[in-house]
Design an enzyme around this catalytic site. Structure first.
Site, PDB file in Angstrom:
ATOM      1  CB  THR A  18     -99.589 -27.190  68.612  1.00 55.98           C
ATOM      2  OG1 THR A  18    -100.249 -28.282  69.193  1.00 55.98           O
ATOM      3  CG2 THR A  18    -100.348 -26.065  68.453  1.00 55.98           C
ATOM      4  CG  ASN A 112     -92.783 -31.117  52.896  1.00 55.28           C
ATOM      5  OD1 ASN A 112     -93.773 -31.277  52.170  1.00 55.28           O
ATOM      6  ND2 ASN A 112     -92.538 -30.263  53.415  1.00 55.28           N
ATOM      7  CE  LYS A 199     -95.906 -29.937  49.498  1.00 58.28           C
ATOM      8  NZ  LYS A 199     -94.834 -29.824  50.562  1.00 58.28           N
ATOM      9  CG  ASN A 203     -91.020 -30.344  49.722  1.00 57.55           C
ATOM     10  OD1 ASN A 203     -91.948 -30.933  49.648  1.00 57.55           O
ATOM     11  ND2 ASN A 203     -90.877 -28.963  50.173  1.00 57.55           N
ATOM     12  CG  ASN A 207     -87.863 -28.012  51.287  1.00 59.67           C
ATOM     13  OD1 ASN A 207     -88.340 -27.502  50.553  1.00 59.67           O
ATOM     14  ND2 ASN A 207     -88.315 -28.106  52.387  1.00 59.67           N
TER      15      ASN A 207
HETATM   16  N1  LIG Z   1     -94.145 -24.666  57.440  1.00 61.30           N
HETATM   17  C1  LIG Z   1     -94.591 -24.768  56.226  1.00 61.30           C
HETATM   18  O1  LIG Z   1     -95.097 -23.955  55.502  1.00 61.30           O
HETATM   19  C2  LIG Z   1     -94.669 -26.385  55.637  1.00 61.30           C
HETATM   20  C3  LIG Z   1     -94.386 -27.346  56.197  1.00 61.30           C
HETATM   21  N2  LIG Z   1     -94.464 -28.718  55.802  1.00 61.30           N
HETATM   22  C4  LIG Z   1     -94.042 -30.005  56.758  1.00 61.30           C
HETATM   23  O2  LIG Z   1     -94.824 -30.112  57.594  1.00 61.30           O
HETATM   24  C5  LIG Z   1     -94.108 -30.564  58.686  1.00 61.30           C
HETATM   25  C6  LIG Z   1     -94.161 -29.769  60.218  1.00 61.30           C
HETATM   26  O3  LIG Z   1     -93.349 -28.697  59.912  1.00 61.30           O
HETATM   27  P1  LIG Z   1     -93.924 -27.272  60.612  1.00 61.30           P
HETATM   28  O4  LIG Z   1     -95.180 -27.215  61.065  1.00 61.30           O
HETATM   29  O5  LIG Z   1     -93.037 -25.954  59.579  1.00 61.30           O
HETATM   30  O6  LIG Z   1     -92.810 -27.336  61.887  1.00 61.30           O
HETATM   31  P2  LIG Z   1     -92.882 -26.688  63.075  1.00 61.30           P
HETATM   32  O7  LIG Z   1     -91.240 -26.730  63.756  1.00 61.30           O
HETATM   33  O8  LIG Z   1     -93.489 -25.462  63.018  1.00 61.30           O
HETATM   34  O9  LIG Z   1     -93.668 -27.481  64.237  1.00 61.30           O
HETATM   35  C7  LIG Z   1     -93.350 -28.750  64.735  1.00 61.30           C
HETATM   36  C8  LIG Z   1     -94.012 -28.543  66.002  1.00 61.30           C
HETATM   37  O10 LIG Z   1     -93.685 -29.723  66.681  1.00 61.30           O
HETATM   38  C9  LIG Z   1     -93.453 -29.414  68.101  1.00 61.30           C
HETATM   39  N3  LIG Z   1     -92.687 -30.344  68.972  1.00 61.30           N
HETATM   40  C10 LIG Z   1     -91.367 -30.684  68.705  1.00 61.30           C
HETATM   41  N4  LIG Z   1     -91.325 -31.605  69.489  1.00 61.30           N
HETATM   42  C11 LIG Z   1     -92.224 -32.030  70.346  1.00 61.30           C
HETATM   43  C12 LIG Z   1     -92.759 -32.818  71.423  1.00 61.30           C
HETATM   44  N5  LIG Z   1     -91.796 -33.579  71.808  1.00 61.30           N
HETATM   45  N6  LIG Z   1     -93.868 -33.112  71.814  1.00 61.30           N
HETATM   46  C13 LIG Z   1     -94.857 -32.406  71.253  1.00 61.30           C
HETATM   47  N7  LIG Z   1     -94.751 -31.369  70.339  1.00 61.30           N
HETATM   48  C14 LIG Z   1     -93.352 -31.276  69.873  1.00 61.30           C
HETATM   49  C15 LIG Z   1     -92.989 -28.051  68.037  1.00 61.30           C
HETATM   50  O11 LIG Z   1     -92.794 -27.511  69.211  1.00 61.30           O
HETATM   51  P3  LIG Z   1     -91.701 -26.583  69.947  1.00 61.30           P
HETATM   52  O12 LIG Z   1     -91.366 -25.584  68.866  1.00 61.30           O
HETATM   53  O13 LIG Z   1     -92.128 -26.009  71.196  1.00 61.30           O
HETATM   54  O14 LIG Z   1     -90.662 -27.600  69.932  1.00 61.30           O
HETATM   55  C16 LIG Z   1     -93.580 -27.397  67.021  1.00 61.30           C
HETATM   56  O15 LIG Z   1     -94.539 -26.674  67.440  1.00 61.30           O
HETATM   57  C17 LIG Z   1     -92.802 -30.841  58.174  1.00 61.30           C
HETATM   58  O16 LIG Z   1     -92.708 -32.176  57.945  1.00 61.30           O
HETATM   59  C18 LIG Z   1     -92.592 -29.806  57.330  1.00 61.30           C
HETATM   60  O17 LIG Z   1     -91.612 -30.208  56.245  1.00 61.30           O
HETATM   61  C19 LIG Z   1     -95.169 -28.801  54.603  1.00 61.30           C
HETATM   62  C20 LIG Z   1     -95.310 -27.762  53.652  1.00 61.30           C
HETATM   63  C21 LIG Z   1     -95.236 -26.505  54.310  1.00 61.30           C
HETATM   64  C1  LIG Z   2     -94.108 -26.080  48.547  1.00 63.11           C
HETATM   65  C2  LIG Z   2     -94.144 -25.561  50.010  1.00 63.11           C
HETATM   66  C3  LIG Z   2     -93.169 -24.225  49.833  1.00 63.11           C
HETATM   67  C4  LIG Z   2     -95.046 -24.964  50.497  1.00 63.11           C
HETATM   68  O1  LIG Z   2     -96.179 -26.105  50.711  1.00 63.11           O
HETATM   69  C5  LIG Z   2     -93.056 -26.384  50.825  1.00 63.11           C
HETATM   70  O2  LIG Z   2     -93.378 -27.876  50.675  1.00 63.11           O
HETATM   71  C6  LIG Z   2     -92.380 -26.120  51.971  1.00 63.11           C
HETATM   72  O3  LIG Z   2     -92.408 -24.994  52.258  1.00 63.11           O
HETATM   73  O4  LIG Z   2     -91.949 -27.222  52.813  1.00 63.11           O
END
Ligand SMILES: NC(=O)C1=CN([C@@H]2O[C@H](COP(=O)(O)OP(=O)(O)OC[C@H]3O[C@@H](n4cnc5c(N)ncnc54)[C@H](OP(=O)(O)O)[C@@H]3O)[C@@H](O)[C@H]2O)C=CC1
Ligand SMILES: CC(C)(CO)C(=O)C(=O)O
Length: 326
Positions: A18, A112, A199, A203, A207
């Site tokens: 989350t 990703n 994508k 990335n 990244n």
């Molecule tokens: N952020 C963005 O704009 C974008 C992200 N992505 C991709 O999406 C994916 C998720 O990224 P993102 O949402 O940014 O990452 P975040 O770090 O924001 O979210 C990951 C979540 O996982 C939780 N978590 C970690 N360990 C556990 C566990 N053992 N049990 C339950 N929950 C856990 C974390 O909680 P806690 O913090 O409490 O440890 C955190 O809330 C990645 O692959 C990223 O590359 C793709 C496009 C854009």
């Molecule tokens: C393309 C972009 C910037 C937003 O989706 C992304 O993939 C990231 O931040 O990991």
């Protein structure tokens, strides 16, 4: 793959991770009236007491009442399990997934990188496995607090063994319909692997270079040499994709360069992890594509150098984490 997801009106969703992605999309699904169950980690107590706050370019909102858990065994089996962990935590899925997935359910990997769906295939068996590419800028800025800065669209594709194209299935349409109901623009990928390579065209350079150069995307694009390096890295990604019969035209590379040049100054999710001394998604975003190139003997010297640099940096981050707190 697997049987079609029940086409009943209200599918239940479980959010594993989350954070910026799972927190935002899960909250939008609940806001639209879907039954959503959130697995939380360090901010479980906070969210249980204070709710989940979403500051969004689409409109701010707070969920005061939501189903939150810190143990998957307390969660009900759901129709769709959204995996939005960082890929660095995917080894947890062996234990986290089975308790929350209905037999006829689906797993949606909102992450990703390359190889994530293959990670869960042996865990969930013939269940549907979908991949989602998130075109969104979102950050988890605090306990139970998500900041959605820009964009928000998702591309969904169905996973099949060896990433063979699987077309648009009823399950894909049902889940896409739920996301659209939640106000999330959703597109289909008839070929999930092609969508993932496209994508990665973005990335891998941004990244990766954002960490190595300690730079935002606008700074990378503002220097002629790092702009050229971004383009050269994109071409290496396209060469690997071509080795797997996924053609990415030159026009797509130019589109990605132009789009990034016009983007608001952006700090990538990998750079945010670096700044906060969190492990980097090096393997899924750079390592696995590099291994795919090596397997086909496709020369990608710049990706290989970028991987060596990121691997070094990531090793230092992980070493710091194992040191006893001073
Ligand atoms: N952020 C963005 O704009 C974008 C992200 N992505 C991709 O999406 C994916 C998720 O990224 P993102 O949402 O940014 O990452 P975040 O770090 O924001 O979210 C990951 C979540 O996982 C939780 N978590 C970690 N360990 C556990 C566990 N053992 N049990 C339950 N929950 C856990 C974390 O909680 P806690 O913090 O409490 O440890 C955190 O809330 C990645 O692959 C990223 O590359 C793709 C496009 C854009
Ligand atoms: C393309 C972009 C910037 C937003 O989706 C992304 O993939 C990231 O931040 O990991």
């Amino acid at each position: 793959m697997g049987t079609a997801l029940q086409s009943q009106q209200n599918r239940s969703y479980a959010i594993i991770g989350t954070g910026a992605i799972g927190g935002f999309y899960g909250a939008k699904l609940q806001q639209a009236g879907f039954e959503v169950h959130f697995l939380l980690h360090s901010d479980y107590q906070f969210v249980r007491q204070r709710g989940l706050r979403v500051d969004s370019v689409w409109g701010d909102f707070t969920l005061d009442s939501l189903n939150v858990y810190n143990d998957v065994h307390q969660m009900p089996p759901c129709d769709v399990v959204i995996v939005a962990l960082k890929t660095t935590r995917n080894s947890l899925l062996t234990t986290l997934l089975p308790p929350v997935l209905k037999e006829s359910g689906a797993v949606l990997m909102l992450q990703n990188g390359l190889g994530n769906e293959e990670t869960v295939a042996p865990i969930v068996g013939p269940a549907h496995i979908l991949g989602g590419l998130c075109f969104i800028c979102s950050n988890k800025v605090g306990e139970g607090h998500i900041h959605h800065l820009d964009y928000g669209a998702i591309t969904l594709g169905e996973y099949a063994p060896d990433y063979q194209p699987w077309g648009i299935t009823a399950t894909l349409q049902n889940i896409a319909g739920d996301f659209e109901t939640a106000g999330i623009p959703t597109q289909f990928a008839e070929d999930l692997l092609l969508a993932r390579w496209k994508k990665l065209i973005w990335n891998i350079p941004y990244n990766g270079l954002s960490v190595v150069l300690n730079a935002r995307t606008d700074e990378i694009m503002g220097n002629q040499y790092t702009r050229l390096l971004s383009e050269q890295l994109m071409r290496e990604v396209a060469a690997i994709a071509a080795g797997y019969n996924r053609e990415i035209p030159e026009s797509f590379i130019q589109k990605m360069l132009d789009h990034t040049a016009k983007m608001k100054p952006y700090i990538t999710s990998m750079k945010l992890d670096y700044d906060h001394h969190r492990p980097l998604e090096v393997e899924s975003i750079v390592g696995n594509p590099l291994q795919a190139a090596i397997a086909k003997q496709i020369p990608v010297p710049k990706i290989a150098m970028l991987y060596a640099q990121l691997n070094f940096i990531n090793t230092q981050i992980k070493a710091q984490q194992t040191l006893p707190r001073s």
